[in-house]
Design a protein around this motif. Structure first.
Motif, PDB file in Angstrom:
ATOM      1  N   GLY A 162       0.807  -1.210   0.000  1.00  0.00           N
ATOM      2  CA  GLY A 162       0.000   0.000   0.000  1.00  0.00           C
ATOM      3  C   GLY A 162       0.838   1.257   0.000  1.00  0.00           C
ATOM      4  N   ILE A 163       2.070   1.173  -0.527  1.00  0.00           N
ATOM      5  CA  ILE A 163       2.984   2.315  -0.489  1.00  0.00           C
ATOM      6  C   ILE A 163       2.420   3.522  -1.221  1.00  0.00           C
ATOM      7  N   LYS A 164       1.695   3.306  -2.329  1.00  0.00           N
ATOM      8  CA  LYS A 164       1.149   4.431  -3.084  1.00  0.00           C
ATOM      9  C   LYS A 164       0.105   5.183  -2.249  1.00  0.00           C
ATOM     10  N   ALA A 165      -0.733   4.430  -1.542  1.00  0.00           N
ATOM     11  CA  ALA A 165      -1.744   5.060  -0.685  1.00  0.00           C
ATOM     12  C   ALA A 165      -1.082   5.877   0.412  1.00  0.00           C
ATOM     13  N   LEU A 166      -0.004   5.343   0.987  1.00  0.00           N
ATOM     14  CA  LEU A 166       0.697   6.055   2.053  1.00  0.00           C
ATOM     15  C   LEU A 166       1.324   7.346   1.530  1.00  0.00           C
ATOM     16  N   LYS A 167       1.983   7.256   0.377  1.00  0.00           N
ATOM     17  CA  LYS A 167       2.704   8.415  -0.147  1.00  0.00           C
ATOM     18  C   LYS A 167       1.782   9.515  -0.665  1.00  0.00           C
TER      19      LYS A 167
END
Length: 323
Positions: A162-167
């Protein structure tokens, strides 16, 4: 007909792309490098197939191992060690991202002893990283007596889903829940959220460890810290109340698969629109998608979880089977 699962390679577009998977028609992203005769990828960067052709149809160089100098070794109770390690400044810069990890091992041991460890702290100005090692098996036991040097291989970045959601979460209310040794990667997650002007509430659970070991890394962060046993009835009620009374744009879970599922149930019940990010707990052995130890089966799809970014809520909802 099997359902098509959307996922992306964490290494796509980096200096390590294309990797060895391209040479065996197993590329995670490029359809041409999967043996297909047409282009059907969702990658928006420089064409991976073209990079492969330009590189004489060979993989680019992989990550290197080198001797890191141990600046400090601190025991936290009986089964946790904090290592502060001097590395290249370039590597330290690359490891500032949430989800970053490295492989470490005893210099006197073979590559079979490489073990992945989440990066808890990274300073590109001094070339220093900090990792927390929980002593469990043969690989981690071999690190106990190290005093001067430790082998480090990296950088790797797929330590969470979920790195895109976090960034892309900005100026919002966020919840971070971390337990046990998974407290370590929660530090970079929290720092990144704060950097993007998010309000962060941290629920910390020492789990089976003797103490919560990340307080010194949170001192300069403007976060709300709550210490709780999240497996207890009172801990579950605490999370329920927070979800009921606060509108969270994002929730991060650092801990076991069981923890991920329990928090996901609460999110679906009390805050279904909240984006969900979780720590990657899969068995990572090589980090390059080659050995297959991290591969999981979701429906008819085989996912290499050391490289593939896939929707975390999808993984928790649908479940998975080891290949």
């Amino acid at each position: 007909m099997s359902e098509k699962i959307m996922y992306e390679c964490i290494d796509a577009g980096s200096e390590y792309c294309p990797c060895y998977l391209a040479e065996t028609n197993d590329c995670i992203t490029c359809s041409h490098l999967q043996g297909k005769s047409f282009c059907d990828c969702n990658w928006r960067g420089v064409c991976i197939y073209q990079e492969y052709v330009w590189n004489n149809k060979k993989a680019k160089e992989t990550r290197k191992s080198f001797n890191g100098k141990i600046l400090e070794k601190k025991f936290i109770g009986k089964n946790l060690i904090i290592f502060k390690i001097a590395v290249l400044k370039t590597l330290a810069r690359q490891l500032k991202q949430p989800g970053s990890y490295v492989f470490v091992r005893n210099p006197d041991k073979s590559e079979y002893f490489d073990v992945p460890m989440s990066v808890m702290y990274s300073d590109e100005n001094t070339g220093e990283i900090h990792i927390a090692v929980q002593i469990i098996g043969s690989k981690t036991k071999s690190l106990i007596d190290l005093e001067d040097e430790i082998i480090v291989r990296g950088p790797y970045w797929n330590g969470l889903f979920g790195i895109k959601a976090l960034k892309t979460t900005l100026n919002s209310n966020t919840l971070v829940v971390a337990r046990g040794v998974a407290l370590a990667p929660a530090v970079l997650v929290s720092k990144y959220l704060v950097k993007n002007n998010n309000k962060v509430t941290l629920i910390l659970d020492r789990g089976k460890l003797e103490e919560i070991f990340i307080y010194e890394y949170l001192n300069k962060l403007n976060v709300i810290v709550i210490e709780s046993d999240i497996t207890s009835e009172s801990g579950k009620i605490l999370i329920e109340e927070l979800l009921k009374n606060n509108k969270y744009e994002l929730c991060y879970s650092g801990g076991s698969e069981r923890q991920h599922k329990e928090i996901n149930k609460l999110l679906l019940k009390f805050s279904p629109k909240t984006k969900y990010v979780i720590s990657n707990n899969k068995k990572i052995c090589c980090g390059e998608g080659i050995c297959g130890s991290c591969a999981v089966k979701i429906g008819e799809n085989i996912i290499k979880t050391c490289k593939a970014q896939i929707d975390s809520a999808y993984i928790v909802k649908k479940g998975e089977e080891n290949r």
